[in-house]
Motif scaffolding. Structure first.
Motif, PDB file in Angstrom:
ATOM      1  N   SER A   1       0.818  -1.213   0.000  1.00  0.00           N
ATOM      2  CA  SER A   1       0.000   0.000   0.000  1.00  0.00           C
ATOM      3  C   SER A   1       0.853   1.265   0.000  1.00  0.00           C
ATOM      4  CB  SER A   1      -0.919   0.000   1.225  1.00  0.00           C
ATOM      5  OG  SER A   1      -1.743  -1.145   1.227  1.00  0.00           O
ATOM      6  N   ALA A   2       2.041   1.201   0.602  1.00  0.00           N
ATOM      7  CA  ALA A   2       2.925   2.368   0.621  1.00  0.00           C
ATOM      8  C   ALA A   2       3.307   2.793  -0.792  1.00  0.00           C
ATOM      9  CB  ALA A   2       4.175   2.056   1.439  1.00  0.00           C
ATOM     10  N   GLY A   3       3.433   1.824  -1.687  1.00  0.00           N
ATOM     11  CA  GLY A   3       3.768   2.161  -3.067  1.00  0.00           C
ATOM     12  C   GLY A   3       2.567   2.317  -3.975  1.00  0.00           C
ATOM     13  N   TYR A   4       1.448   1.693  -3.599  1.00  0.00           N
ATOM     14  CA  TYR A   4       0.270   1.691  -4.480  1.00  0.00           C
ATOM     15  C   TYR A   4      -0.337   3.079  -4.667  1.00  0.00           C
ATOM     16  CZ  TYR A   4      -4.481   0.701  -6.063  1.00  0.00           C
ATOM     17  OH  TYR A   4      -5.661   0.695  -6.765  1.00  0.00           O
ATOM     18  N   GLY A   5      -0.358   3.895  -3.602  1.00  0.00           N
ATOM     19  CA  GLY A   5      -1.015   5.192  -3.703  1.00  0.00           C
ATOM     20  C   GLY A   5      -0.208   6.257  -4.427  1.00  0.00           C
ATOM     21  N   ILE A   6       1.090   6.042  -4.613  1.00  0.00           N
ATOM     22  CA  ILE A   6       1.953   7.085  -5.185  1.00  0.00           C
ATOM     23  C   ILE A   6       1.649   7.373  -6.652  1.00  0.00           C
ATOM     24  CG2 ILE A   6       4.357   7.574  -5.813  1.00  0.00           C
ATOM     25  CD1 ILE A   6       5.161   6.479  -3.090  1.00  0.00           C
ATOM     26  N   PRO A   7       1.554   6.374  -7.527  1.00  0.00           N
ATOM     27  CA  PRO A   7       1.234   6.696  -8.920  1.00  0.00           C
ATOM     28  C   PRO A   7      -0.096   7.416  -9.088  1.00  0.00           C
ATOM     29  CG  PRO A   7       2.083   4.471  -8.765  1.00  0.00           C
ATOM     30  CD  PRO A   7       1.847   4.938  -7.359  1.00  0.00           C
ATOM     31  N   GLN A   8      -1.089   7.101  -8.254  1.00  0.00           N
ATOM     32  CA  GLN A   8      -2.378   7.773  -8.360  1.00  0.00           C
ATOM     33  C   GLN A   8      -2.272   9.257  -8.029  1.00  0.00           C
ATOM     34  OE1 GLN A   8      -4.712   5.257  -5.694  1.00  0.00           O
ATOM     35  NE2 GLN A   8      -5.649   4.248  -7.451  1.00  0.00           N
TER      36      GLN A   8
ATOM     37  N   ARG B   1      -3.370  -1.573   5.520  1.00  0.00           N
ATOM     38  CA  ARG B   1      -3.341  -0.822   4.256  1.00  0.00           C
ATOM     39  C   ARG B   1      -3.300   0.676   4.532  1.00  0.00           C
ATOM     40  NH1 ARG B   1      -3.839  -2.460  -0.761  1.00  0.00           N
ATOM     41  NH2 ARG B   1      -4.753  -1.184  -2.420  1.00  0.00           N
ATOM     42  N   GLY B   2      -4.017   1.122   5.546  1.00  0.00           N
ATOM     43  CA  GLY B   2      -4.024   2.536   5.902  1.00  0.00           C
ATOM     44  C   GLY B   2      -2.667   3.028   6.368  1.00  0.00           C
ATOM     45  N   ILE B   3      -1.975   2.224   7.188  1.00  0.00           N
ATOM     46  CA  ILE B   3      -0.633   2.597   7.629  1.00  0.00           C
ATOM     47  C   ILE B   3       0.297   2.738   6.427  1.00  0.00           C
ATOM     48  CG2 ILE B   3       1.369   1.839   8.971  1.00  0.00           C
ATOM     49  CD1 ILE B   3      -0.561   0.422  10.856  1.00  0.00           C
ATOM     50  N   GLY B   4       0.137   1.830   5.460  1.00  0.00           N
ATOM     51  CA  GLY B   4       0.954   1.910   4.259  1.00  0.00           C
ATOM     52  C   GLY B   4       0.682   3.166   3.452  1.00  0.00           C
ATOM     53  N   TYR B   5      -0.595   3.505   3.286  1.00  0.00           N
ATOM     54  CA  TYR B   5      -0.956   4.709   2.541  1.00  0.00           C
ATOM     55  C   TYR B   5      -0.358   5.966   3.181  1.00  0.00           C
ATOM     56  CZ  TYR B   5      -4.251   3.238  -1.091  1.00  0.00           C
ATOM     57  OH  TYR B   5      -4.815   2.726  -2.220  1.00  0.00           O
ATOM     58  N   VAL B   6      -0.536   6.093   4.492  1.00  0.00           N
ATOM     59  CA  VAL B   6      -0.029   7.273   5.184  1.00  0.00           C
ATOM     60  C   VAL B   6       1.489   7.329   5.113  1.00  0.00           C
ATOM     61  CG1 VAL B   6       0.164   8.389   7.434  1.00  0.00           C
ATOM     62  CG2 VAL B   6      -2.019   7.431   6.712  1.00  0.00           C
ATOM     63  N   SER B   7       2.147   6.201   5.317  1.00  0.00           N
ATOM     64  CA  SER B   7       3.612   6.155   5.260  1.00  0.00           C
ATOM     65  C   SER B   7       4.119   6.543   3.878  1.00  0.00           C
ATOM     66  CB  SER B   7       4.110   4.758   5.630  1.00  0.00           C
ATOM     67  OG  SER B   7       3.675   4.379   6.920  1.00  0.00           O
ATOM     68  N   GLY B   8       3.493   5.984   2.840  1.00  0.00           N
ATOM     69  CA  GLY B   8       3.900   6.323   1.481  1.00  0.00           C
ATOM     70  C   GLY B   8       3.692   7.789   1.168  1.00  0.00           C
ATOM     71  N   GLY B   9       2.570   8.349   1.636  1.00  0.00           N
ATOM     72  CA  GLY B   9       2.310   9.769   1.389  1.00  0.00           C
ATOM     73  C   GLY B   9       3.299  10.680   2.084  1.00  0.00           C
TER      74      GLY B   9
ATOM     75  N   PRO C   1      13.712   8.894  -7.288  1.00  0.00           N
ATOM     76  CA  PRO C   1      13.613   8.188  -6.002  1.00  0.00           C
ATOM     77  C   PRO C   1      12.201   7.689  -5.711  1.00  0.00           C
ATOM     78  CG  PRO C   1      14.883  10.205  -5.772  1.00  0.00           C
ATOM     79  CD  PRO C   1      14.277  10.242  -7.135  1.00  0.00           C
ATOM     80  N   LEU C   2      11.211   8.438  -6.160  1.00  0.00           N
ATOM     81  CA  LEU C   2       9.822   8.047  -5.950  1.00  0.00           C
ATOM     82  C   LEU C   2       9.494   6.767  -6.719  1.00  0.00           C
ATOM     83  CD1 LEU C   2       7.585   9.509  -4.300  1.00  0.00           C
ATOM     84  CD2 LEU C   2       6.700  10.348  -6.457  1.00  0.00           C
ATOM     85  N   ILE C   3      10.002   6.663  -7.940  1.00  0.00           N
ATOM     86  CA  ILE C   3       9.754   5.478  -8.771  1.00  0.00           C
ATOM     87  C   ILE C   3      10.412   4.244  -8.146  1.00  0.00           C
ATOM     88  CG2 ILE C   3      10.187   4.431 -11.018  1.00  0.00           C
ATOM     89  CD1 ILE C   3      10.070   7.279 -12.199  1.00  0.00           C
ATOM     90  N   ILE C   4      11.652   4.409  -7.678  1.00  0.00           N
ATOM     91  CA  ILE C   4      12.361   3.289  -7.056  1.00  0.00           C
ATOM     92  C   ILE C   4      11.642   2.829  -5.788  1.00  0.00           C
ATOM     93  CG2 ILE C   4      14.516   2.601  -5.942  1.00  0.00           C
ATOM     94  CD1 ILE C   4      15.956   4.533  -7.847  1.00  0.00           C
ATOM     95  N   PHE C   5      11.230   3.786  -4.972  1.00  0.00           N
ATOM     96  CA  PHE C   5      10.500   3.448  -3.748  1.00  0.00           C
ATOM     97  C   PHE C   5       9.197   2.722  -4.067  1.00  0.00           C
ATOM     98  CE2 PHE C   5       7.155   4.613  -0.715  1.00  0.00           C
ATOM     99  CZ  PHE C   5       7.680   4.082   0.454  1.00  0.00           C
ATOM    100  N   THR C   6       8.489   3.182  -5.092  1.00  0.00           N
ATOM    101  CA  THR C   6       7.229   2.544  -5.484  1.00  0.00           C
ATOM    102  C   THR C   6       7.453   1.091  -5.875  1.00  0.00           C
ATOM    103  OG1 THR C   6       6.319   4.651  -6.256  1.00  0.00           O
ATOM    104  CG2 THR C   6       5.295   2.642  -7.091  1.00  0.00           C
TER     105      THR C   6
END
Length: 465
Positions: free
Chosen positions: A267-274, A402-410, A436-441
């Motif tokens: 989830s940390a990587g899923y929200g970034i492309p959106q 999933r929520g922790i992942g979203y917040v962490s990724g953001g 760096p954002l792409i690699i992290f994702t």
């Protein structure tokens, strides 16, 4: 004797007719109850599918607003802070679900529809308040936090009732398919709402767009809530002392923590492309606003099929795949898509961005649908150990991860963008400020396949069992 025999012989047929009549009435009553239950199941499924529109419409389309803020920033505060609104919105919704699912699965089961209605009102009021924002923190508070809490209040009670309607008589396969259908509806929302918001922003203003969306949120939420009835069996069970106690035995199982960690990382990587793909398309690939909006739609369209597909894989009697295998297929395939297609996309690389949006959308969007398989496996383990397991609470806990992942990724996305090169260091996405954002994702998505650790034999994890 003659009179007695005459009376006896006269009453026997009447007694037989009465028994047949009572049996016929019982059969008719049972048939009527079955029809009523079937009708309520269908309405629950349709209502849950409709509720995805107000619940996820804004969060899944936030990339459109992120691009709009970049082009029309007029508020106080740093514009870069808006990058956390979309992921915060998703994160707050998911983080609140463990508490809401635990609350409404037992003790407050009778108050599900009331709570959902209050959530719809809160979400509507939050979007109205966001139309009056003057500072960036106003947007974070209203769009990222308050509206998300309202949507979570709509989602949690209605999803609990849906799972209970499609888990009658332990027919678990029905639940997996029902969740897959609803998740597909969620992706339909993510495919259409970006164009709705783009059209409103282009023709009106941010304030008008928020007011229109507030009205849509309230209307569709209330309609869906009216369609979903809480099963009577759940209400009866919640009234007993034993029914009010939630079994937490699953917290002692290693499999739960492995799957939760995998969900967090994915989830940390899923929200970034959106959030950043539309901005990337405009700033790096020099594409038009219409095409950048199309990319968000292309991420969500494949999810319409993939959610049902992965739900089918998670509970298929003919092709037996373990839950760890299905989650790994989703996670690793979406990671490869990020590394190859987004990372190699450069200026005017329309084809690679389209390919990334489609492949990422298909494999990453189906990840949530694999939870039905996880729940099935954990229910079997609990039954083998003679332990109780509340599937609604378990589903809420996975949403919390999933929520922790979203917040962490953001939160990490802002410093990652700042750490990127301010001057192009190459032809590909890796050499831009988004490198760096792409690699992290890609790494986050890859580690989302950590559920393979639950496989009895690591080397045979990808084989049919």
């Amino acid at each position: 004797m003659t009179n007695t025999e005459r009376i006896s012989l006269h009453e026997l047929p009447a007694s037989g007719q009465q028994e047949r009549s009572m049996s016929s009435n019982a059969d008719n009553g049972q048939t009527e109850r079955q029809r009523d239950a079937y009708k309520k199941r269908v309405l629950a499924l349709v209502g849950a599918a409709l509720s995805q529109f107000p619940i996820w419409g804004f969060a899944m389309s936030y990339g459109v607003f992120q691009e709009y803020y970049f082009q029309h920033w007029s508020m106080k505060g740093g514009r870069e802070i808006t990058g956390i609104i979309g992921t915060t919105s998703n994160g707050v919704m998911y983080l609140s679900m463990p508490f809401l699912f635990a609350l409404f699965t037992r003790r407050w089961a009778r108050h599900r529809r009331t709570a959902a209605a209050l959530g719809a009102i809160l979400a509507c009021a939050s979007f109205v308040l966001s139309s009056l924002s003057k500072h960036v923190w106003h947007l974070v508070a209203t769009q990222g936090v308050l509206a998300a809490l309202g949507c979570a209040l709509v989602f949690s009670p209605t999803t609990l009732s849906l799972g209970e309607w499609f888990n009658t008589d332990n027919r678990i396969c029905n639940r997996a398919v029902a969740y897959g259908i609803v998740l597909s509806s969620k992706n339909i929302v993510g495919s259409t709402c970006p164009f709705i918001f783009r059209g409103l922003l282009d023709r009106t203003s941010l304030r008008t767009t928020m007011l229109v969306w507030a009205a849509i949120t309230l209307g569709t939420s209330m309609l869906s809530i009216c369609m979903i009835v809480t099963p009577q069996t759940s209400l009866v069970a919640a009234e007993t002392a034993r029914g009010r106690n939630i079994p937490w035995h699953f917290l002692r199982h290693k499999a739960f923590w492995i799957y939760s960690t995998a969900t967090l990382l994915q989830s940390a990587g899923y929200g970034i492309p959106q959030t950043y793909l539309t901005e990337y398309a405009r700033n790096v690939s020099a594409l038009s606003p219409t095409f950048s909006t199309l990319l968000i739609t292309l991420i969500n369209i494949p999810g319409i099929c993939s959610s049902t597909f992965f739900g089918f894989l998670s509970d298929n009697k003919h092709l037996r795949l373990s839950a760890s295998t299905v989650t790994a297929i989703s996670a690793l395939s979406s990671a490869i898509s990020a590394f190859l297609f987004w990372g190699l996309a450069a200026q005017n690389s329309m084809a690679l961005l389209v390919l990334f949006a489609i492949t990422f959308g298909f494999f990453a969007s189906g990840y949530s649908a694999t939870w039905a398989g996880i729940m099935n496996d954990m229910e079997k383990d609990a039954a083998a150990k003679n332990e109780a397991l509340d599937s609604g609470v378990l589903y809420g806990m996975l949403n919390g991860a999933r929520g922790i992942g979203y917040v962490s990724g953001g939160l990490l996305s802002v410093p990652l963008v700042k750490a990127g090169s301010q001057v192009s260091a190459g032809r590909f996405g890796y050499g831009t400020i988004y490198g760096p954002l792409i690699i992290f994702t890609g790494l986050s998505l890859a580690f989302g396949g950590a559920g393979l650790a639950c496989s009895p034999k690591w080397k045979k994890a990808l084989r049919l069992r």
